[in-house]
Design a protein around this motif. Structure first.
Motif, short mmCIF file in Angstrom:
data_model
loop_
_atom_site.label_atom_id
_atom_site.label_comp_id
_atom_site.label_asym_id
_atom_site.label_seq_id
_atom_site.Cartn_x
_atom_site.Cartn_y
_atom_site.Cartn_z
N LYS A 69 31.79 48.63 45.62
CA LYS A 69 33.03 48.04 45.12
C LYS A 69 32.88 46.53 45.13
O LYS A 69 32.30 45.96 46.05
CB LYS A 69 34.22 48.42 46.01
CG LYS A 69 34.80 49.78 45.71
CD LYS A 69 36.04 50.03 46.52
CE LYS A 69 36.62 51.40 46.21
NZ LYS A 69 37.76 51.70 47.08
N VAL A 70 33.42 45.91 44.09
CA VAL A 70 33.43 44.46 43.95
C VAL A 70 34.88 44.01 43.85
O VAL A 70 35.64 44.57 43.06
CB VAL A 70 32.65 44.01 42.69
CG1 VAL A 70 32.73 42.51 42.50
CG2 VAL A 70 31.21 44.49 42.76
N LYS A 71 35.25 43.02 44.66
CA LYS A 71 36.60 42.48 44.59
C LYS A 71 36.58 41.19 43.79
O LYS A 71 35.77 40.31 44.04
CB LYS A 71 37.15 42.22 46.00
CG LYS A 71 38.56 41.71 45.95
CD LYS A 71 39.29 41.97 47.23
CE LYS A 71 40.70 41.47 47.03
NZ LYS A 71 41.65 42.21 47.75
N LEU A 72 37.50 41.09 42.84
CA LEU A 72 37.58 39.92 41.96
C LEU A 72 38.85 39.15 42.28
O LEU A 72 39.94 39.64 42.00
CB LEU A 72 37.58 40.37 40.50
CG LEU A 72 36.39 41.25 40.11
CD1 LEU A 72 36.71 42.06 38.88
CD2 LEU A 72 35.16 40.42 39.91
N ALA A 73 38.70 37.98 42.85
CA ALA A 73 39.85 37.18 43.25
C ALA A 73 40.33 36.30 42.10
O ALA A 73 40.36 35.08 42.18
CB ALA A 73 39.49 36.32 44.47
N LEU A 74 40.69 36.94 41.00
CA LEU A 74 41.18 36.24 39.82
C LEU A 74 42.55 36.79 39.47
O LEU A 74 42.73 38.01 39.41
CB LEU A 74 40.23 36.45 38.64
CG LEU A 74 38.80 35.97 38.83
CD1 LEU A 74 37.91 36.54 37.75
CD2 LEU A 74 38.75 34.46 38.81
N PRO A 75 43.53 35.92 39.21
CA PRO A 75 44.88 36.40 38.95
C PRO A 75 45.07 37.06 37.59
O PRO A 75 45.89 37.96 37.45
CB PRO A 75 45.75 35.15 39.08
CG PRO A 75 44.82 34.01 38.85
CD PRO A 75 43.46 34.46 39.28
N GLU A 76 44.32 36.65 36.59
CA GLU A 76 44.54 37.15 35.22
C GLU A 76 43.65 38.34 34.89
O GLU A 76 42.44 38.30 35.09
CB GLU A 76 44.31 36.04 34.19
CG GLU A 76 45.25 34.86 34.33
CD GLU A 76 46.70 35.25 34.13
OE1 GLU A 76 46.99 36.09 33.26
OE2 GLU A 76 47.55 34.70 34.85
N ARG A 77 44.23 39.38 34.34
CA ARG A 77 43.50 40.60 33.99
C ARG A 77 42.35 40.30 33.01
O ARG A 77 41.25 40.83 33.15
CB ARG A 77 44.45 41.62 33.37
CG ARG A 77 43.74 42.91 32.99
CD ARG A 77 44.67 43.90 32.36
NE ARG A 77 45.78 44.22 33.25
CZ ARG A 77 46.77 45.03 32.95
NH1 ARG A 77 46.81 45.60 31.77
NH2 ARG A 77 47.74 45.27 33.80
N GLU A 78 42.61 39.46 32.01
CA GLU A 78 41.57 39.14 31.03
C GLU A 78 40.39 38.46 31.69
O GLU A 78 39.23 38.72 31.33
CB GLU A 78 42.13 38.24 29.91
CG GLU A 78 43.22 38.89 29.08
CD GLU A 78 44.60 38.85 29.76
OE1 GLU A 78 44.83 37.99 30.63
OE2 GLU A 78 45.43 39.71 29.42
N ASP A 79 40.66 37.58 32.65
CA ASP A 79 39.58 36.89 33.37
C ASP A 79 38.77 37.89 34.20
O ASP A 79 37.54 37.80 34.26
CB ASP A 79 40.15 35.80 34.30
CG ASP A 79 40.80 34.67 33.52
OD1 ASP A 79 40.52 34.53 32.30
OD2 ASP A 79 41.60 33.92 34.12
N ARG A 80 39.46 38.85 34.83
CA ARG A 80 38.75 39.86 35.62
C ARG A 80 37.87 40.73 34.73
O ARG A 80 36.74 41.03 35.07
CB ARG A 80 39.74 40.74 36.39
CG ARG A 80 40.43 40.00 37.52
CD ARG A 80 41.17 40.93 38.46
NE ARG A 80 42.19 41.75 37.85
CZ ARG A 80 43.48 41.43 37.74
NH1 ARG A 80 43.92 40.29 38.24
NH2 ARG A 80 44.35 42.26 37.19
N THR A 81 38.40 41.11 33.57
CA THR A 81 37.62 41.92 32.62
C THR A 81 36.38 41.18 32.17
O THR A 81 35.28 41.75 32.13
CB THR A 81 38.49 42.31 31.42
OG1 THR A 81 39.61 43.07 31.91
CG2 THR A 81 37.72 43.15 30.42
N ALA A 82 36.51 39.90 31.85
CA ALA A 82 35.37 39.09 31.43
C ALA A 82 34.36 38.96 32.58
O ALA A 82 33.14 39.04 32.35
CB ALA A 82 35.84 37.71 30.97
N MET A 83 34.85 38.79 33.79
CA MET A 83 33.98 38.65 34.96
C MET A 83 33.21 39.94 35.20
O MET A 83 32.02 39.92 35.50
CB MET A 83 34.81 38.30 36.19
CG MET A 83 34.00 38.00 37.42
SD MET A 83 33.27 36.36 37.40
CE MET A 83 34.71 35.32 37.39
N ILE A 84 33.87 41.09 35.04
CA ILE A 84 33.19 42.38 35.21
C ILE A 84 32.07 42.51 34.18
O ILE A 84 30.96 42.94 34.51
CB ILE A 84 34.18 43.55 35.11
CG1 ILE A 84 35.09 43.58 36.34
CG2 ILE A 84 33.45 44.88 34.96
CD1 ILE A 84 36.28 44.52 36.24
#
Length: 108
Positions: free
Chosen positions: A48-63
């Protein structure tokens, strides 16, 4: 390495009880994060990877960046946590989350 829906379901079941082992901050993906991600995938296969980003679009791009950098496959994404899998044919059975689950539950 495309997994079937049944395989993904089995991996989600195993991953349900895992804690995040890699954290990605708002600073983005550094060489250290990629190195840790690759080490964790090599050792554990399913993480599991935790993404400390508030915006869903930013998390999707980071993934997407993490998948590109590691060659892993996205199994599931819920909120700020992503479940990633990368098969390792020479995995240590004592470290692999999949092998440990199979051994614990009597599967081979």
């Amino acid at each position: 390495m495309s997994l079937s829906q049944a395989q993904k379901k089995a991996l989600r079941s195993i991953g349900h009880h895992l804690d995040p082992v890699v954290m990605v901050s708002e600073n983005g993906i550094s060489d250290g994060v990629v190195a840790e991600l690759n080490r964790a995938l090599t050792d554990h296969e399913l993480i599991k990877v935790k993404l400390a980003l508030p915006e869903r679009e930013d998390r999707t791009a980071m993934i997407e960046e993490l998948l590109d950098a590691s060659g892993a496959e996205l199994i599931q994404k819920i909120g700020k946590v992503a479940l990633l899998y990368r098969h390792n044919p020479q995995v240590n059975p004592k470290l692999s989350n999949i092998k440990r689950f199979e051994n614990h539950h009597g599967r081979r």
